[in-house]
Design a protein around this motif. Structure first.
Motif, PDB file in Angstrom:
ATOM      1  N   PHE A   1       0.829  -1.201   0.000  1.00 13.03           N
ATOM      2  CA  PHE A   1       0.000   0.000   0.000  1.00 13.03           C
ATOM      3  C   PHE A   1       0.865   1.253   0.000  1.00 13.03           C
ATOM      4  O   PHE A   1       0.567   2.235  -0.699  1.00 13.03           O
ATOM      5  CB  PHE A   1      -0.921   0.006   1.218  1.00 13.03           C
ATOM      6  N   THR A   2       1.959   1.231   0.757  1.00 12.13           N
ATOM      7  CA  THR A   2       2.847   2.390   0.818  1.00 12.13           C
ATOM      8  C   THR A   2       3.463   2.694  -0.540  1.00 12.13           C
ATOM      9  O   THR A   2       3.603   3.864  -0.930  1.00 12.13           O
ATOM     10  CB  THR A   2       3.951   2.151   1.866  1.00 12.13           C
ATOM     11  N   LEU A   3       3.830   1.662  -1.292  1.00 17.95           N
ATOM     12  CA  LEU A   3       4.363   1.895  -2.635  1.00 17.95           C
ATOM     13  C   LEU A   3       3.308   2.547  -3.533  1.00 17.95           C
ATOM     14  O   LEU A   3       3.628   3.415  -4.361  1.00 17.95           O
ATOM     15  CB  LEU A   3       4.839   0.579  -3.244  1.00 17.95           C
ATOM     16  N   ALA A   4       2.053   2.142  -3.376  1.00 11.39           N
ATOM     17  CA  ALA A   4       0.981   2.761  -4.161  1.00 11.39           C
ATOM     18  C   ALA A   4       0.819   4.237  -3.794  1.00 11.39           C
ATOM     19  O   ALA A   4       0.616   5.086  -4.667  1.00 11.39           O
ATOM     20  CB  ALA A   4      -0.325   2.007  -3.935  1.00 11.39           C
ATOM     21  N   VAL A   5       0.936   4.549  -2.519  1.00  9.71           N
ATOM     22  CA  VAL A   5       0.840   5.948  -2.086  1.00  9.71           C
ATOM     23  C   VAL A   5       2.009   6.761  -2.648  1.00  9.71           C
ATOM     24  O   VAL A   5       1.834   7.907  -3.076  1.00  9.71           O
ATOM     25  CB  VAL A   5       0.812   6.041  -0.546  1.00  9.71           C
ATOM     26  N   LEU A   6       3.188   6.165  -2.677  1.00  8.90           N
ATOM     27  CA  LEU A   6       4.350   6.840  -3.257  1.00  8.90           C
ATOM     28  C   LEU A   6       4.099   7.201  -4.709  1.00  8.90           C
ATOM     29  O   LEU A   6       4.372   8.329  -5.145  1.00  8.90           O
ATOM     30  CB  LEU A   6       5.580   5.933  -3.136  1.00  8.90           C
ATOM     31  N   ALA A   7       3.575   6.256  -5.477  1.00  8.66           N
ATOM     32  CA  ALA A   7       3.268   6.534  -6.884  1.00  8.66           C
ATOM     33  C   ALA A   7       2.248   7.646  -7.009  1.00  8.66           C
ATOM     34  O   ALA A   7       2.371   8.536  -7.875  1.00  8.66           O
ATOM     35  CB  ALA A   7       2.756   5.254  -7.555  1.00  8.66           C
ATOM     36  N   LEU A   8       1.231   7.647  -6.150  1.00  5.08           N
ATOM     37  CA  LEU A   8       0.207   8.686  -6.183  1.00  5.08           C
ATOM     38  C   LEU A   8       0.788  10.048  -5.832  1.00  5.08           C
ATOM     39  O   LEU A   8       0.472  11.065  -6.474  1.00  5.08           O
ATOM     40  CB  LEU A   8      -0.913   8.321  -5.202  1.00  5.08           C
ATOM     41  N   LEU A   9       1.654  10.078  -4.818  1.00  4.37           N
ATOM     42  CA  LEU A   9       2.269  11.347  -4.423  1.00  4.37           C
ATOM     43  C   LEU A   9       3.075  11.943  -5.568  1.00  4.37           C
ATOM     44  O   LEU A   9       2.992  13.150  -5.850  1.00  4.37           O
ATOM     45  CB  LEU A   9       3.156  11.123  -3.190  1.00  4.37           C
ATOM     46  N   LEU A  10       3.874  11.114  -6.219  1.00  4.25           N
ATOM     47  CA  LEU A  10       4.693  11.610  -7.324  1.00  4.25           C
ATOM     48  C   LEU A  10       3.837  12.068  -8.502  1.00  4.25           C
ATOM     49  O   LEU A  10       4.232  12.945  -9.271  1.00  4.25           O
ATOM     50  CB  LEU A  10       5.670  10.516  -7.773  1.00  4.25           C
ATOM     51  N   ALA A  11       2.639  11.487  -8.623  1.00  3.17           N
ATOM     52  CA  ALA A  11       1.785  11.822  -9.763  1.00  3.17           C
ATOM     53  C   ALA A  11       0.986  13.102  -9.554  1.00  3.17           C
ATOM     54  O   ALA A  11       0.758  13.852 -10.514  1.00  3.17           O
ATOM     55  CB  ALA A  11       0.826  10.661 -10.044  1.00  3.17           C
ATOM     56  N   VAL A  12       0.562  13.389  -8.331  1.00  2.00           N
ATOM     57  CA  VAL A  12      -0.403  14.484  -8.144  1.00  2.00           C
ATOM     58  C   VAL A  12       0.080  15.641  -7.274  1.00  2.00           C
ATOM     59  O   VAL A  12      -0.456  16.746  -7.385  1.00  2.00           O
ATOM     60  CB  VAL A  12      -1.729  13.951  -7.555  1.00  2.00           C
ATOM     61  N   VAL A  13       1.062  15.425  -6.407  1.00  2.00           N
ATOM     62  CA  VAL A  13       1.520  16.522  -5.551  1.00  2.00           C
ATOM     63  C   VAL A  13       2.478  17.411  -6.334  1.00  2.00           C
ATOM     64  O   VAL A  13       3.417  16.915  -6.959  1.00  2.00           O
ATOM     65  CB  VAL A  13       2.202  15.980  -4.279  1.00  2.00           C
ATOM     66  N   PRO A  14       2.265  18.716  -6.325  1.00  2.00           N
ATOM     67  CA  PRO A  14       3.140  19.625  -7.080  1.00  2.00           C
ATOM     68  C   PRO A  14       4.490  19.780  -6.394  1.00  2.00           C
ATOM     69  O   PRO A  14       4.651  19.403  -5.227  1.00  2.00           O
ATOM     70  CB  PRO A  14       2.364  20.944  -7.052  1.00  2.00           C
ATOM     71  N   PRO A  15       5.481  20.334  -7.096  1.00  2.00           N
ATOM     72  CA  PRO A  15       6.755  20.646  -6.437  1.00  2.00           C
ATOM     73  C   PRO A  15       6.516  21.551  -5.225  1.00  2.00           C
ATOM     74  O   PRO A  15       5.664  22.433  -5.259  1.00  2.00           O
ATOM     75  CB  PRO A  15       7.551  21.364  -7.527  1.00  2.00           C
ATOM     76  N   LEU A  16       7.260  21.308  -4.168  1.00  2.00           N
ATOM     77  CA  LEU A  16       7.080  22.063  -2.928  1.00  2.00           C
ATOM     78  C   LEU A  16       8.429  22.614  -2.466  1.00  2.00           C
ATOM     79  O   LEU A  16       9.053  22.099  -1.530  1.00  2.00           O
ATOM     80  CB  LEU A  16       6.485  21.167  -1.843  1.00  2.00           C
ATOM     81  N   PRO A  17       8.913  23.675  -3.130  1.00  2.00           N
ATOM     82  CA  PRO A  17      10.205  24.249  -2.723  1.00  2.00           C
ATOM     83  C   PRO A  17      10.149  24.777  -1.295  1.00  2.00           C
ATOM     84  O   PRO A  17       9.112  25.250  -0.834  1.00  2.00           O
ATOM     85  CB  PRO A  17      10.417  25.379  -3.733  1.00  2.00           C
ATOM     86  N   SER A  18      11.274  24.660  -0.594  1.00  2.00           N
ATOM     87  CA  SER A  18      11.355  25.135   0.787  1.00  2.00           C
ATOM     88  C   SER A  18      11.591  26.632   0.783  1.00  2.00           C
ATOM     89  O   SER A  18      12.619  27.122   0.299  1.00  2.00           O
ATOM     90  CB  SER A  18      12.491  24.426   1.523  1.00  2.00           C
ATOM     91  N   HIS A  19      10.617  27.405   1.292  1.00  2.01           N
ATOM     92  CA  HIS A  19      10.728  28.863   1.294  1.00  2.01           C
ATOM     93  C   HIS A  19      11.534  29.387   2.472  1.00  2.01           C
ATOM     94  O   HIS A  19      12.116  30.468   2.413  1.00  2.01           O
ATOM     95  CB  HIS A  19       9.331  29.494   1.319  1.00  2.01           C
ATOM     96  N   ARG A  20      11.542  28.631   3.573  1.00  4.93           N
ATOM     97  CA  ARG A  20      12.290  29.059   4.758  1.00  4.93           C
ATOM     98  C   ARG A  20      12.836  27.828   5.448  1.00  4.93           C
ATOM     99  O   ARG A  20      12.107  27.098   6.091  1.00  4.93           O
ATOM    100  CB  ARG A  20      11.387  29.839   5.726  1.00  4.93           C
ATOM    101  N   SER A  21      14.142  27.588   5.268  1.00  2.00           N
ATOM    102  CA  SER A  21      14.728  26.384   5.836  1.00  2.00           C
ATOM    103  C   SER A  21      14.771  26.470   7.359  1.00  2.00           C
ATOM    104  O   SER A  21      14.987  27.533   7.938  1.00  2.00           O
ATOM    105  CB  SER A  21      16.141  26.169   5.284  1.00  2.00           C
ATOM    106  N   THR A  22      14.550  25.339   7.992  1.00  2.00           N
ATOM    107  CA  THR A  22      14.575  25.268   9.451  1.00  2.00           C
ATOM    108  C   THR A  22      16.019  25.144   9.922  1.00  2.00           C
ATOM    109  O   THR A  22      16.780  24.323   9.424  1.00  2.00           O
ATOM    110  CB  THR A  22      13.764  24.052   9.931  1.00  2.00           C
TER     111      THR A  22
END
Length: 377
Positions: free
Chosen positions: A159-180
Motif C-alpha cells: 500500500f505504501t508503494l501505491a501511495v508513493l506513486a500517487l504522491l509523485l503523480a499528483v503533488v506539485p513541487p514544494l520548494p522550501s521557502h524558509r529552511s529550518t
C-alpha cells in the motif's frame, strides 16, 4: 498527504494489534514486544530536527517520496525477518520515516490550499491518525489472524508503494521557502507557549501510548475477548477517533486550551475506569469509544498549540511537535511495558489515567496565567 500519513500511522501502530502473535513467534514477552513501539518513537524524535535541518533546501515533495520508499522497505524487512533483532531494525527505519515525513508534512497545508481552507485541510491531513486506527490496525490485525502477521506487514508495504506513486503523480513541487535551522528551534524553546505545548503533549501522549500499546493484553486478559471481538473493538475505537479528530479540529482553533483539557479529561476518565468497568464487554467498549474520540483530537490539538506558539515558523513548529510526540510515544510504550511485565494490564491503565490528569492540570495552569497567544508576523 493524508494517505502518506495513514501509511505511516498504520505501520507505526500495527504491532499493537499483533503484539502477542509477533512476541510468540520470537518467544519474547509482551513487554519486550512493546519495543516495536519504542524504537520508532525514539528514532523519530532524533531524526525530526536533524533530517529537516539537513535537507532544508531540498524540494519537500522529493523528501516526502524518499521517506515513503524507506517506509515500504521497512515493512518488507519486517515481513521477512528471521529474528526479533531484524524486526527492531525495520522499526528504526520506520522511526526515521516518521520524523522526516511528519516534520515536513504536518505543516504543509498552507502550501497546498488557499489560506481560508488551511484549518480544514489540516484536520483532513490529521484524520489519517484515527484512520490508521479505524482501518489500518483492525485490518492488519484481521490479516494477521487469517494469514499471519508477516502478511500484514507485506500488505502495508505494498500500500505504501501505491501511495508513493500517487504522491509523485499528483503533488506539485514544494520548494522550501524558509529552511529550518537549529538556532530557530532553540529560540522556540525559550517561548513559554512552546514549553507549555511540550509539557501538555508529553503528558497526554505518555498517558495514551503507555496504555493503548497494551490494550490488546488488557482486553484479552481482563475483558476476555477473542481475536474477532478484539478486531471489532479496535475498529470501533478508531471510528470514534475519526469523529473526535474533526470535532476537535473545529473547536481547537477557537478554544485551544479548553479543547485540549477536555480531551485530556476524557482519556483520564476512560483509562481510570477501565480497571473498574472493563471486566464487562459492554463497559470496556463504551470506554474505548470515549477514549478513541478523545485521542482522535490529540494530534490536531497538539499541533495547533505548537503552531499558535510560533505562527511565523510553521515547519519549525512541526519539527518540535513531531519530536516531542514521537519521543513520548517511545517513553510511554517503554514505561507501560515495564509496568506490564511487573504487574498487570489494569495497573498500566491506572497509571496512564493519572498522567492524563496531570496534563489537564498543566492546561489549567496555562489558562490561569492568562497568557496571550503571539500574533502572526
Amino acid at each position: 498527504m493524508t494517505a502518506g500519513i495513514f501509511s505511516i500511522v498504520t505501520t507505526e501502530i500495527l504491532p499493537i494489534g499483533l503484539l502477542t502473535s509477533i512476541g510468540s513467534s520470537f518467544t519474547v514477552s509482551d513487554g519486550m514486544a512493546g519495543l516495536m513501539m519504542t524504537m520508532p518513537g525514539f528514532l523519530a524524535a532524533i531524526s525530526a530536527p536533524l533530517v529537516t535541518v539537513a535537507t532544508g533546501r531540498v524540494d519537500r515533495r522529493i523528501m516526502l517520496g524518499a521517506f515513503l520508499l524507506l517506509l515500504a522497505l521497512a515493512n518488507f524487512l519486517a515481513a521477512v525477518a528471521s529474528g526479533y533483532g531484524t524486526v527492531l531494525i525495520s522499526r528504526v527505519m520506520v522511526g526515521v520515516t516518521i520524523g522526516g515525513f511528519w516534520s515536513i508534512g504536518a505543516g504543509l497545508a498552507g502550501q497546498l490550499v488557499p489560506a481560508a481552507s488551511v484549518g480544514r485541510a489540516t484536520a483532513v491531513i490529521f484524520s489519517a491518525v484515527p484512520l490508521g486506527s479505524v482501518l489500518g490496525v483492525p485490518l492488519g490485525t484481521f490479516i494477521g489472524d487469517i494469514a499471519g502477521w508477516r502478511t500484514a506487514f507485506l500488505a502495508v508495504g505494498g500500500f505504501t508503494l501505491a501511495v508513493l506513486a500517487l504522491l509523485l503523480a499528483v503533488v506539485p513541487p514544494l520548494p522550501s521557502h524558509r529552511s529550518t535551522r537549529l538556532d530557530l528551534l532553540g529560540g522556540m524553546l525559550r517561548n513559554v507557549h512552546t514549553r507549555f505545548a511540550l509539557v501538555t503533549t508529553f503528558l497526554i501522549v505518555l498517558a495514551h501510548f503507555g496504555t493503548y500499546t497494551y490494550v490488546a493484553p488488557f482486553l484479552e486478559q481482563v475483558t476476555h475477548v477473542g481475536s474477532g471481538l478484539l478486531t471489532v473493538s479496535l475498529l470501533i475505537y478508531g471510528a470514534a477517533g475519526i469523529a473526535g479528530n474533526f470535532v476537535g479540529g473545529s473547536w481547537v482553533g477557537r478554544h485551544p486550551r479548553a479543547t485540549f483539557a477536555a480531551v485530556g479529561a476524557s482519556i483520564a476518565g476512560a483509562t481510570l475506569l477501565l480497571p473498574v468497568l472493563g471486566g464487562s464487554k459492554v463497559g470496556a467498549l463504551a470506554l474505548l469509544i470515549v477514549w478513541g474520540a478523545a485521542y482522535g483530537a490529540v494530534p490536531v490539538c497538539s499541533q495547533t498549540w505548537f503552531a499558535k506558539a510560533a505562527p511565523g515558523a510553521p515547519e519549525a513548529s512541526s519539527v518540535l511537535f513531531t519530536a516531542s510526540f514521537q519521543a513520548t510515544i517511545s517513553i510511554g510504550a517503554l514505561a507501560g511495558g515495564t509496568v506490564l511485565d511487573r504487574s498487570s494490564p489494569s495497573t498500566v491503565m491506572t497509571l496512564g489515567g493519572l498522567a492524563a490528569v496531570l496534563m489537564v492540570l498543566a492546561t489549567g495552569a496555562h489558562r490561569a496565567r492568562r497568557l496571550a497567544w503571539p500574533e502572526a508576523s
